[in-house]
Design an enzyme around this catalytic site. Structure first.
Site, short mmCIF file in Angstrom:
data_model
loop_
_atom_site.label_atom_id
_atom_site.label_comp_id
_atom_site.label_asym_id
_atom_site.label_seq_id
_atom_site.Cartn_x
_atom_site.Cartn_y
_atom_site.Cartn_z
N LYS A 128 29.64 33.37 12.94
CA LYS A 128 29.45 34.08 11.79
C LYS A 128 29.69 32.36 10.93
O LYS A 128 29.82 32.03 10.18
CB LYS A 128 30.13 35.30 11.31
CG LYS A 128 29.06 36.50 11.61
CD LYS A 128 30.17 37.46 11.54
CE LYS A 128 29.52 38.79 12.07
NZ LYS A 128 30.34 40.02 11.70
N LYS A 167 36.30 29.78 16.49
CA LYS A 167 37.96 30.11 16.06
C LYS A 167 38.27 31.42 15.59
O LYS A 167 38.89 32.02 15.84
CB LYS A 167 38.50 29.25 15.21
CG LYS A 167 38.66 28.06 15.35
CD LYS A 167 39.48 27.66 16.55
CE LYS A 167 39.76 26.24 16.65
NZ LYS A 167 41.41 25.71 16.89
N SER A 175 43.32 23.41 8.85
CA SER A 175 43.21 21.81 8.05
C SER A 175 40.71 22.46 8.23
O SER A 175 40.45 21.36 8.12
CB SER A 175 43.30 20.39 8.58
OG SER A 175 42.55 20.92 10.08
N ASN A 228 38.19 24.98 10.67
CA ASN A 228 38.13 26.22 11.32
C ASN A 228 38.97 27.01 11.89
O ASN A 228 38.32 28.68 11.45
CB ASN A 228 37.41 25.90 13.13
CG ASN A 228 36.71 24.79 12.33
OD1 ASN A 228 35.13 24.83 11.91
ND2 ASN A 228 35.62 23.91 13.42
#
Length: 112
Positions: free
Chosen positions: A51, A56, A83, A85
């Site tokens: 998604k 991550k 910073s 994902n």
């Protein structure tokens, strides 16, 4: 995850069970042309189909749901620094689990 610093196969199985209802089971592809050029078999795990377009989300869900397993409840809120994902992973996990989240991002992070 085990309390020691060594990752075990059991840790991986438990993580999979923990997050499987929250992530997309992304496909694995290979390329005959690339395999021939490299003289090896190369596989591509298509985590860009998650998604948030990155793997991550797996870590974010695993951390939050692991907290729930350890303490018996979800955290009241989550604060993270990222910073990119990882921020998206935390945001989607918290949104799906109904947890307020505060994500700090560097001012020079990509606006995307």
């Amino acid at each position: 995850m085990s309390k020691n610093t060594e990752l075990t196969f059991d840790d991986i199985v438990k993580s999979h069970e923990r997050i499987k209802n929250h992530i997309i089971n992304t496909p694995i592809f290979t390329s005959d042309v690339l395999n021939k050029q490299l003289g090896a078999q190369v596989f591509f795990k298509m985590e860009n189909e998650q998604k948030i377009k990155a793997f991550k989300a797996r870590g974010a869900f695993n951390a939050i749901l692991g907290y729930k397993e350890e303490y018996g409840h979800l955290p009241e809120k989550v604060v993270a620094s990222s910073s990119g994902n990882h921020a998206q992973g935390i945001a989607i996990a918290c949104k799906e689990l109904g947890i307020p989240a505060l994500v700090y991002m560097a001012t020079n992070a990509s606006p995307l």
